[in-house]
Design a protein around this motif. Structure first.
Motif, short mmCIF file in Angstrom:
data_model
loop_
_atom_site.label_atom_id
_atom_site.label_comp_id
_atom_site.label_asym_id
_atom_site.label_seq_id
_atom_site.Cartn_x
_atom_site.Cartn_y
_atom_site.Cartn_z
N LEU A 372 39.56 -36.65 111.09
CA LEU A 372 40.12 -36.68 109.74
C LEU A 372 39.75 -35.37 109.06
O LEU A 372 38.57 -35.01 108.98
N LEU A 373 40.76 -34.65 108.58
CA LEU A 373 40.56 -33.33 107.99
C LEU A 373 40.89 -33.35 106.50
O LEU A 373 41.89 -33.95 106.09
N PHE A 374 40.04 -32.69 105.73
CA PHE A 374 40.27 -32.47 104.30
C PHE A 374 40.45 -30.97 104.09
O PHE A 374 39.55 -30.18 104.39
N LEU A 375 41.62 -30.57 103.58
CA LEU A 375 41.98 -29.16 103.46
C LEU A 375 42.00 -28.75 101.99
O LEU A 375 42.59 -29.45 101.14
N SER A 376 41.38 -27.60 101.70
CA SER A 376 41.38 -27.03 100.34
C SER A 376 41.69 -25.54 100.44
O SER A 376 41.19 -24.85 101.33
N ASP A 377 42.51 -25.05 99.50
CA ASP A 377 42.85 -23.63 99.46
C ASP A 377 41.73 -22.88 98.75
O ASP A 377 41.48 -23.09 97.56
N VAL A 378 41.02 -22.02 99.50
CA VAL A 378 39.90 -21.24 98.92
C VAL A 378 40.22 -19.75 98.97
O VAL A 378 39.30 -18.92 99.03
N THR A 379 41.52 -19.42 98.94
CA THR A 379 41.92 -18.01 99.04
C THR A 379 41.36 -17.20 97.89
O THR A 379 40.76 -16.12 98.11
N GLU A 380 41.54 -17.67 96.66
CA GLU A 380 41.03 -16.92 95.50
C GLU A 380 39.52 -16.81 95.54
O GLU A 380 38.95 -15.75 95.22
N GLN A 381 38.86 -17.87 95.92
CA GLN A 381 37.40 -17.84 96.02
C GLN A 381 36.96 -16.83 97.07
O GLN A 381 36.01 -16.07 96.86
N ARG A 382 37.70 -16.83 98.19
CA ARG A 382 37.37 -15.91 99.27
C ARG A 382 37.57 -14.46 98.83
O ARG A 382 36.73 -13.58 99.11
N ARG A 383 38.65 -14.20 98.13
CA ARG A 383 38.91 -12.83 97.65
C ARG A 383 37.86 -12.40 96.64
O ARG A 383 37.41 -11.24 96.64
N THR A 384 37.47 -13.30 95.79
CA THR A 384 36.42 -12.98 94.81
C THR A 384 35.11 -12.64 95.51
O THR A 384 34.42 -11.67 95.14
N GLU A 385 34.76 -13.43 96.53
CA GLU A 385 33.53 -13.17 97.28
C GLU A 385 33.60 -11.82 97.97
O GLU A 385 32.60 -11.06 97.98
N GLN A 386 34.78 -11.51 98.54
CA GLN A 386 34.93 -10.22 99.22
C GLN A 386 34.82 -9.07 98.23
O GLN A 386 34.22 -8.02 98.54
N GLN A 387 35.39 -9.22 97.03
CA GLN A 387 35.28 -8.17 96.01
C GLN A 387 33.83 -7.98 95.57
O GLN A 387 33.36 -6.84 95.43
N LEU A 388 33.11 -9.05 95.36
CA LEU A 388 31.70 -8.94 94.97
C LEU A 388 30.89 -8.30 96.07
O LEU A 388 30.00 -7.46 95.80
N LEU A 389 31.18 -8.69 97.31
CA LEU A 389 30.45 -8.08 98.43
C LEU A 389 30.76 -6.60 98.56
O LEU A 389 29.86 -5.77 98.80
N ARG A 390 32.03 -6.24 98.35
CA ARG A 390 32.42 -4.84 98.44
C ARG A 390 31.76 -4.02 97.33
O ARG A 390 31.30 -2.90 97.55
N ARG A 391 31.69 -4.59 96.15
CA ARG A 391 31.03 -3.89 95.04
C ARG A 391 29.54 -3.71 95.29
O ARG A 391 28.95 -2.68 94.92
N ALA A 392 28.94 -4.70 95.94
CA ALA A 392 27.50 -4.60 96.21
C ALA A 392 27.19 -3.63 97.33
O ALA A 392 26.12 -3.01 97.35
N ASN A 393 28.10 -3.40 98.24
CA ASN A 393 27.83 -2.60 99.43
C ASN A 393 28.41 -1.19 99.36
O ASN A 393 28.12 -0.38 100.25
N THR A 394 29.24 -0.90 98.39
CA THR A 394 29.88 0.43 98.33
C THR A 394 29.64 1.07 96.97
O THR A 394 29.39 0.40 95.97
N ASP A 395 29.73 2.38 96.98
CA ASP A 395 29.64 3.15 95.73
C ASP A 395 30.98 3.06 95.02
O ASP A 395 32.03 3.30 95.63
N SER A 396 30.95 2.70 93.76
CA SER A 396 32.19 2.45 93.03
C SER A 396 33.02 3.71 92.83
O SER A 396 34.25 3.61 92.72
N LEU A 397 32.39 4.88 92.83
CA LEU A 397 33.13 6.13 92.58
C LEU A 397 33.75 6.67 93.85
O LEU A 397 34.95 6.99 93.89
N THR A 398 32.98 6.75 94.92
CA THR A 398 33.45 7.41 96.13
C THR A 398 33.96 6.45 97.20
O THR A 398 34.67 6.86 98.12
N GLY A 399 33.59 5.19 97.11
CA GLY A 399 33.97 4.24 98.14
C GLY A 399 33.10 4.32 99.38
O GLY A 399 33.33 3.59 100.34
N LEU A 400 32.07 5.21 99.36
CA LEU A 400 31.13 5.28 100.48
C LEU A 400 30.10 4.16 100.35
O LEU A 400 29.99 3.50 99.31
#
Length: 472
Positions: A372-400
């Motif tokens: 029995l499977l319960f499915l939920s759309d977590v696309t927006e949540q996933r994108r938000t997590e990826q954006q936060l992770l990207r901001r934490a791991n990269t320099d906002s000015l240079t992208g390095l």
């Protein structure tokens, strides 16, 4: 002469009935029931035809004198030796034929009336009142026969068998006299004389039939070692009551089953409505195939309800996700500790990625393991997590890579190089006179210079190389 003819006829019919009953061990009772049916038909015909024989002051109606008495003997011996159940069948046969014979006669007369002007004289016209009285009296007589025999057995055991037999037959015949004549002739002139004449006839018949019946009972019990079944008082009525109770119990059981089925149907309907209107996607997957899906689940997979059923569930997801998803289903069906929830990527028709969180529960589906499977759309949540992770791991000015993330990755790289005994290089450089750029041209120009420098580094370095911004 008529008296001798009547006696010969009576003894012949009585002997035929008892002889047929004696063959039941060889052929069963089917032929016996057939004989009873035939005698009932003859009795009905000769009664309607008013066939009678006069001996002195007594007039014997052949139908009642010979054939009705033969039927009494037939039911008597089958009740005594074969029990109430077989007796019920015999009584049902007699009653059924008694009802059908007048109907056959009426149909024949109507047919002749419609097809010819010549009346049908060979078939007597039945009387509705007389035939109704005959059928109802026959039922009462046959039941009373069993009751009277059991009463005689329980209360007069010391009385000789022949005496008990005589009074049993006589009691039934006297009951028949009262019931039949009252139902058939009450209110008509001569009713009392008919009653008295019939009474004399039945006493004479009982005297004639008793030796024949007693002789058969004695022969069966003494010479053929048959056992007379003595049922409790009113056994045949009790049998009929048991049948009614069984039918009532069966009806109650059917009603109970109908109630349970209605409850199951209502319960299934409620659960189906809950599943159909659930805001969360709900699916059942068995051996990898979708066997149930609610509208929400179909919508999440960008499919119709019918399009989902029968499809392999993993085929809706990105190729890189299918192996992990198949493992999740396998572990769940085997109840082997699958993770409670996980997110998997699927690709829409336009190439856009979406993520569904899936919670899996092992269930039994129609006798076999399923998931029995319960499915939920977590696309927006996933994108938000990826954006936060990207901001934490990269320099906002240079992208390095940012300083902390670069040091973390560099430490892993050095450890891997030492383990593999491979060389590694670390280059640290600075942009000379950069402060003068900011002072002369402003910080926006300085930011543009840093961004251009980052692009040159990304262009000229390999994919396995790490580059990060260490300073401010």
């Amino acid at each position: 002469m008529e008296a001798w003819v009547l006696l010969i006829e009576a003894f012949s019919v009585y002997g035929l009935v008892l002889f047929a009953h004696s063959l039941r061990r060889l052929f069963g009772l089917a032929h016996y029931y057939a004989l009873i049916g035939g005698l009932t038909a003859v009795m009905s015909w000769v009664t309607d035809a008013h066939v009678k024989v006069t001996v002195g002051p007594v007039t014997f109606l052949v139908g009642s004198t010979v054939f009705f008495t033969a039927l009494l003997l037939a039911v008597f011996v089958i009740y005594v030796f074969d029990g109430p159940k077989a007796a019920r069948t015999a009584i049902s046969t007699i009653v059924g034929i008694s009802v059908l014979m007048p109907l056959f006669a009426i149909v024949l007369h109507l047919q002749m009336l419609l097809s010819s002007t010549t009346p049908l004289g060979q078939v007597p016209v039945p009387s509705l009142r007389i035939n109704t009285a005959s059928v109802l009296t026959t039922i009462a007589d046959m039941v009373f026969l069993a009751v009277a025999w059991e009463y005689m057995h329980h209360h007069f055991r010391g009385v000789p068998l022949v005496v008990r037999t005589f009074f049993t037959l006589l009691g039934v015949m006297l009951l028949d006299v009262v019931l039949f004549n009252t139902a058939a002739f009450a209110g008509q002139p001569g009713y009392l004389s008919i009653l008295a004449g019939t009474f004399s006839e039945r006493v004479a018949v009982a005297l004639v039939a008793t030796p024949v019946l007693w002789g058969y009972l004695h022969w069966q019990t003494q010479h053929r070692s048959e056992t007379m079944r003595h049922q409790p008082i009113l056994a045949i009525l009790r049998e009929l009551t048991d049948v009614r109770q069984e039918l009532s119990a069966a009806q109650q059981e059917l009603e109970y089953r109908r109630h349970i089925m209605q409850q199951l149907h209502d319960s299934e309907q409620r659960y189906r409505e809950l599943i159909e209107h659930a805001l969360e996607g709900i699916m059942v997957v068995q051996t990898g195939q979708v066997v149930l899906a609610n509208p929400r689940a179909s919508g999440l997979l960008r499919s119709t309800h019918k399009g989902c059923l029968g499809m392999r569930f993993v085929n809706f997801f990105a190729p890189d996700e299918r192996q992990g998803l198949a493992e999740l289903l396998r572990l769940t069906e085997q109840d082997s500790g699958a993770p409670d929830a996980d997110a998997f990527e699927l690709i829409d028709g336009d190439g856009a990625s979406r993520w569904l969180q899936i919670r899996a529960v092992a269930i039994d589906w129609r006798g076999s393991p399923a998931t029995l499977l319960f499915l939920s759309d977590v696309t927006e949540q996933r994108r938000t997590e990826q954006q936060l992770l990207r901001r934490a791991n990269t320099d906002s000015l240079t992208g390095l890579y940012s300083r902390p993330h670069f040091l973390e990755l560099a430490e892993r790289g050095f450890a891997d190089a030492v383990r593999r005994d491979q060389p590694v290089a670390l280059i640290s450089f600075d942009a000379d006179h950069f402060k003068s750029v900011n002072d002369c041209y402003g910080h926006p120009v300085g930011d543009a210079v840093l961004q251009h420098l980052a692009r040159l580094l990304k262009r000229d370095l390999r994919e396995i190389d790490l580059v990060g911004r260490m300073g401010g």
